[in-house]
Design a protein around this motif. Structure first.
Motif, PDB file in Angstrom:
ATOM      1  N   SER A 174       0.826  -1.208   0.000  1.00 11.30           N
ATOM      2  CA  SER A 174       0.000   0.000   0.000  1.00 11.30           C
ATOM      3  C   SER A 174       0.857   1.254   0.000  1.00 11.30           C
ATOM      4  O   SER A 174       0.492   2.267  -0.617  1.00 11.30           O
ATOM      5  CB  SER A 174      -0.936  -0.002   1.217  1.00 11.30           C
ATOM      6  N   CYS A 175       2.000   1.199   0.689  1.00  9.66           N
ATOM      7  CA  CYS A 175       2.924   2.334   0.665  1.00  9.66           C
ATOM      8  C   CYS A 175       3.432   2.580  -0.756  1.00  9.66           C
ATOM      9  O   CYS A 175       3.453   3.726  -1.231  1.00  9.66           O
ATOM     10  CB  CYS A 175       4.103   2.086   1.603  1.00  9.66           C
ATOM     11  N   SER A 176       3.810   1.512  -1.440  1.00 10.63           N
ATOM     12  CA  SER A 176       4.369   1.663  -2.784  1.00 10.63           C
ATOM     13  C   SER A 176       3.306   2.060  -3.805  1.00 10.63           C
ATOM     14  O   SER A 176       3.606   2.745  -4.786  1.00 10.63           O
ATOM     15  CB  SER A 176       5.052   0.358  -3.224  1.00 10.63           C
ATOM     16  N   ARG A 177       2.050   1.670  -3.558  1.00 13.37           N
ATOM     17  CA  ARG A 177       0.964   1.989  -4.497  1.00 13.37           C
ATOM     18  C   ARG A 177       0.220   3.267  -4.110  1.00 13.37           C
ATOM     19  O   ARG A 177      -0.753   3.642  -4.755  1.00 13.37           O
ATOM     20  CB  ARG A 177      -0.035   0.829  -4.564  1.00 13.37           C
ATOM     21  N   GLU A 178       0.643   3.894  -3.015  1.00 18.33           N
ATOM     22  CA  GLU A 178       0.024   5.132  -2.518  1.00 18.33           C
ATOM     23  C   GLU A 178      -1.459   4.929  -2.208  1.00 18.33           C
ATOM     24  O   GLU A 178      -2.311   5.751  -2.548  1.00 18.33           O
ATOM     25  CB  GLU A 178       0.212   6.275  -3.517  1.00 18.33           C
ATOM     26  N   ILE A 179      -1.761   3.816  -1.546  1.00 18.43           N
ATOM     27  CA  ILE A 179      -3.127   3.520  -1.122  1.00 18.43           C
ATOM     28  C   ILE A 179      -3.289   3.913   0.345  1.00 18.43           C
ATOM     29  O   ILE A 179      -2.472   3.530   1.188  1.00 18.43           O
ATOM     30  CB  ILE A 179      -3.444   2.025  -1.314  1.00 18.43           C
ATOM     31  N   PRO A 180      -4.328   4.685   0.688  1.00 21.68           N
ATOM     32  CA  PRO A 180      -4.563   5.046   2.091  1.00 21.68           C
ATOM     33  C   PRO A 180      -4.934   3.810   2.905  1.00 21.68           C
ATOM     34  O   PRO A 180      -5.975   3.197   2.677  1.00 21.68           O
ATOM     35  CB  PRO A 180      -5.734   6.038   2.019  1.00 21.68           C
ATOM     36  N   MET A 181      -4.062   3.436   3.837  1.00 17.28           N
ATOM     37  CA  MET A 181      -4.311   2.252   4.663  1.00 17.28           C
ATOM     38  C   MET A 181      -3.889   2.502   6.097  1.00 17.28           C
ATOM     39  O   MET A 181      -2.864   3.141   6.363  1.00 17.28           O
ATOM     40  CB  MET A 181      -3.548   1.034   4.124  1.00 17.28           C
ATOM     41  N   ALA A 182      -4.699   1.995   7.018  1.00 12.90           N
ATOM     42  CA  ALA A 182      -4.370   2.028   8.442  1.00 12.90           C
ATOM     43  C   ALA A 182      -4.337   0.597   8.954  1.00 12.90           C
ATOM     44  O   ALA A 182      -5.204  -0.220   8.614  1.00 12.90           O
ATOM     45  CB  ALA A 182      -5.397   2.837   9.224  1.00 12.90           C
ATOM     46  N   ILE A 183      -3.333   0.294   9.741  1.00 11.63           N
ATOM     47  CA  ILE A 183      -3.232  -1.007  10.411  1.00 11.63           C
ATOM     48  C   ILE A 183      -3.505  -0.791  11.892  1.00 11.63           C
ATOM     49  O   ILE A 183      -2.855   0.034  12.539  1.00 11.63           O
ATOM     50  CB  ILE A 183      -1.819  -1.613  10.263  1.00 11.63           C
ATOM     51  N   LEU A 184      -4.469  -1.504  12.451  1.00  8.61           N
ATOM     52  CA  LEU A 184      -4.731  -1.479  13.884  1.00  8.61           C
ATOM     53  C   LEU A 184      -4.490  -2.883  14.409  1.00  8.61           C
ATOM     54  O   LEU A 184      -5.057  -3.851  13.900  1.00  8.61           O
ATOM     55  CB  LEU A 184      -6.169  -1.051  14.189  1.00  8.61           C
ATOM     56  N   LEU A 185      -3.656  -2.998  15.434  1.00  8.84           N
ATOM     57  CA  LEU A 185      -3.353  -4.341  15.942  1.00  8.84           C
ATOM     58  C   LEU A 185      -3.228  -4.354  17.457  1.00  8.84           C
ATOM     59  O   LEU A 185      -3.076  -3.311  18.098  1.00  8.84           O
ATOM     60  CB  LEU A 185      -2.077  -4.881  15.293  1.00  8.84           C
ATOM     61  N   LYS A 186      -3.283  -5.556  17.990  1.00  7.15           N
ATOM     62  CA  LYS A 186      -3.101  -5.762  19.427  1.00  7.15           C
ATOM     63  C   LYS A 186      -2.105  -6.890  19.637  1.00  7.15           C
ATOM     64  O   LYS A 186      -2.111  -7.875  18.898  1.00  7.15           O
ATOM     65  CB  LYS A 186      -4.438  -6.121  20.103  1.00  7.15           C
ATOM     66  N   PHE A 187      -1.251  -6.739  20.637  1.00 11.27           N
ATOM     67  CA  PHE A 187      -0.350  -7.819  21.029  1.00 11.27           C
ATOM     68  C   PHE A 187      -1.157  -8.848  21.818  1.00 11.27           C
ATOM     69  O   PHE A 187      -1.791  -8.511  22.832  1.00 11.27           O
ATOM     70  CB  PHE A 187       0.786  -7.279  21.908  1.00 11.27           C
ATOM     71  N   VAL A 188      -1.135 -10.110  21.376  1.00 11.60           N
ATOM     72  CA  VAL A 188      -1.957 -11.142  22.013  1.00 11.60           C
ATOM     73  C   VAL A 188      -1.195 -12.456  22.088  1.00 11.60           C
ATOM     74  O   VAL A 188      -0.127 -12.623  21.492  1.00 11.60           O
ATOM     75  CB  VAL A 188      -3.275 -11.372  21.232  1.00 11.60           C
ATOM     76  N   SER A 189      -1.779 -13.390  22.816  1.00 15.79           N
ATOM     77  CA  SER A 189      -1.296 -14.772  22.864  1.00 15.79           C
ATOM     78  C   SER A 189      -2.421 -15.681  22.403  1.00 15.79           C
ATOM     79  O   SER A 189      -3.606 -15.332  22.501  1.00 15.79           O
ATOM     80  CB  SER A 189      -0.873 -15.149  24.294  1.00 15.79           C
ATOM     81  N   GLU A 190      -2.083 -16.845  21.898  1.00 18.11           N
ATOM     82  CA  GLU A 190      -3.090 -17.809  21.459  1.00 18.11           C
ATOM     83  C   GLU A 190      -3.915 -18.279  22.658  1.00 18.11           C
ATOM     84  O   GLU A 190      -3.399 -18.444  23.761  1.00 18.11           O
ATOM     85  CB  GLU A 190      -2.424 -19.019  20.808  1.00 18.11           C
ATOM     86  N   GLY A 191      -5.188 -18.525  22.425  1.00 22.41           N
ATOM     87  CA  GLY A 191      -6.070 -19.019  23.479  1.00 22.41           C
ATOM     88  C   GLY A 191      -7.494 -18.611  23.163  1.00 22.41           C
ATOM     89  O   GLY A 191      -7.915 -18.634  22.004  1.00 22.41           O
ATOM     90  N   ASP A 192      -8.246 -18.240  24.199  1.00 23.41           N
ATOM     91  CA  ASP A 192      -9.578 -17.684  23.990  1.00 23.41           C
ATOM     92  C   ASP A 192      -9.390 -16.211  23.655  1.00 23.41           C
ATOM     93  O   ASP A 192      -9.192 -15.375  24.534  1.00 23.41           O
ATOM     94  CB  ASP A 192     -10.429 -17.848  25.253  1.00 23.41           C
ATOM     95  N   ASN A 193      -9.465 -15.876  22.378  1.00 29.67           N
ATOM     96  CA  ASN A 193      -9.157 -14.519  21.934  1.00 29.67           C
ATOM     97  C   ASN A 193     -10.395 -13.657  21.697  1.00 29.67           C
ATOM     98  O   ASN A 193     -10.296 -12.584  21.087  1.00 29.67           O
ATOM     99  CB  ASN A 193      -8.304 -14.563  20.667  1.00 29.67           C
ATOM    100  N   ILE A 194     -11.538 -14.098  22.196  1.00 30.14           N
ATOM    101  CA  ILE A 194     -12.748 -13.279  22.092  1.00 30.14           C
ATOM    102  C   ILE A 194     -12.570 -11.939  22.811  1.00 30.14           C
ATOM    103  O   ILE A 194     -12.910 -10.887  22.260  1.00 30.14           O
ATOM    104  CB  ILE A 194     -13.971 -14.049  22.622  1.00 30.14           C
ATOM    105  N   PRO A 195     -12.029 -11.915  24.042  1.00 31.54           N
ATOM    106  CA  PRO A 195     -11.806 -10.610  24.700  1.00 31.54           C
ATOM    107  C   PRO A 195     -10.885  -9.696  23.889  1.00 31.54           C
ATOM    108  O   PRO A 195     -11.094  -8.476  23.854  1.00 31.54           O
ATOM    109  CB  PRO A 195     -11.173 -10.998  26.043  1.00 31.54           C
ATOM    110  N   ASP A 196      -9.877 -10.278  23.229  1.00 33.96           N
ATOM    111  CA  ASP A 196      -8.983  -9.466  22.401  1.00 33.96           C
ATOM    112  C   ASP A 196      -9.731  -8.853  21.219  1.00 33.96           C
ATOM    113  O   ASP A 196      -9.500  -7.696  20.851  1.00 33.96           O
ATOM    114  CB  ASP A 196      -7.823 -10.322  21.885  1.00 33.96           C
ATOM    115  N   ALA A 197     -10.632  -9.626  20.609  1.00 30.48           N
ATOM    116  CA  ALA A 197     -11.421  -9.108  19.491  1.00 30.48           C
ATOM    117  C   ALA A 197     -12.338  -7.981  19.939  1.00 30.48           C
ATOM    118  O   ALA A 197     -12.472  -6.956  19.254  1.00 30.48           O
ATOM    119  CB  ALA A 197     -12.241 -10.242  18.863  1.00 30.48           C
ATOM    120  N   LEU A 198     -12.960  -8.143  21.103  1.00 27.54           N
ATOM    121  CA  LEU A 198     -13.815  -7.081  21.643  1.00 27.54           C
ATOM    122  C   LEU A 198     -12.995  -5.822  21.919  1.00 27.54           C
ATOM    123  O   LEU A 198     -13.445  -4.696  21.653  1.00 27.54           O
ATOM    124  CB  LEU A 198     -14.506  -7.563  22.920  1.00 27.54           C
ATOM    125  N   ASP A 199     -11.789  -6.012  22.434  1.00 28.26           N
ATOM    126  CA  ASP A 199     -10.904  -4.867  22.687  1.00 28.26           C
ATOM    127  C   ASP A 199     -10.525  -4.165  21.390  1.00 28.26           C
ATOM    128  O   ASP A 199     -10.484  -2.934  21.323  1.00 28.26           O
ATOM    129  CB  ASP A 199      -9.637  -5.327  23.413  1.00 28.26           C
TER     130      ASP A 199
END
Length: 264
Positions: free
Chosen positions: A194-219
């Protein structure tokens, strides 16, 4: 690549595309599930691609017996015209060496569809955090140069923390510094392309561990909502801290259907 459910194909000009990266804990995919289910977005098409492992199943957002038998595939597109939102949901992993071609085709579709911007919901391994990251919020964001022009001031007001650069080759002192997202799947590839193609993009992420990741998705969807305000607090209780995210019906079997009684 994109096959509409009906003709003519939907007009997505000016829409914001929300999509997941198949990453650690499947947090991005779970987050997109919450958004589609909560907003009652409707399916307008799917991606026909040889880059993903084929998958087919029942309607993951079924609300009645009648629509529970509708089929879903590995890459489907949902829209909500009233909010100018389009969501891509990915439900399978990439075939070896096919992730980059997928990203290239996807971004070509974004360009041809005239989408205004792309927001990728992702995650990264929590055990890769450095000391500074351990002492701060578990959320990070990245903006392509084309995106910074329009949203940088808004992001600054939210006091979000940008993803830090780290050594490209960990453990090598003279290694150059770059953005690394361990466990993030196609996140980094999407960002670089996206940087090279000049496409407007935002990345939103969370640091997580494998397991029950429903709370992480809600966050993560709460984190996204701070910016885009796609879900408003209940009018009856505007002070409520928890927004009414709707859990999709498919989550009842997220960890299987339970132990068969015959075992006992």
């Amino acid at each position: 690549m994109f096959v509409p459910c009906a003709e003519p194909a939907p007009d997505l000009a000016g829409f914001t595309l929300l999509m997941p990266s198949v990453s650690v804990g499947n947090v991005g995919q779970l987050s997109i599930d919450l958004i589609i289910s909560t907003l009652n977005m409707f399916k307008v098409g799917y991606f026909y691609t040889d880059c993903l492992v084929p998958v087919v199943g029942n309607n993951p957002y079924a609300t009645t017996e009648e629509n529970s038998t509708e089929l879903s595939t590995n890459a489907e597109v949902y829209v909500l015209p009233s909010k100018k939102l389009v969501a891509l949901q990915l439900r399978s992993i990439f075939i070896k060496y096919k992730s980059k071609p997928f990203c290239e085709k996807l971004l070509s579709w974004v360009r041809s569809s005239n989408c205004a911007r792309v927001v990728v919901l992702s995650s990264s391994h929590s055990y890769h955090r450095n000391d500074a990251q351990l002492r701060s919020t578990p959320f990070r964001y990245l903006l392509t140069p084309a995106m910074q022009k329009s949203v940088q001031n808004k992001i600054k007001k939210l006091n979000w923390e940008e993803m830090e650069k780290s050594q490209c080759v960990p453990g090598i002192e003279d290694s150059e510094f770059c953005v690394r997202i361990p466990g993030g799947g196609i996140t980094k590839t999407l960002y670089d392309e996206s940087c090279s193609r000049e496409i407007p993009m935002a990345i939103l992420l969370k640091f997580v561990s494998e397991g029950d990741n429903i709370p992480d998705a809600l966050d993560l969807v709460q984190y996204l909502n701070e910016w885009l305000q796609i879900v408003k607090p209940c009018i009856d209780d505007p002070t409520a801290s928890v927004l009414p995210w709707k859990i999709p019906s498919s989550w009842r079997l997220l960890f299987g259907s339970g132990l068969p009684p015959a075992l006992f």
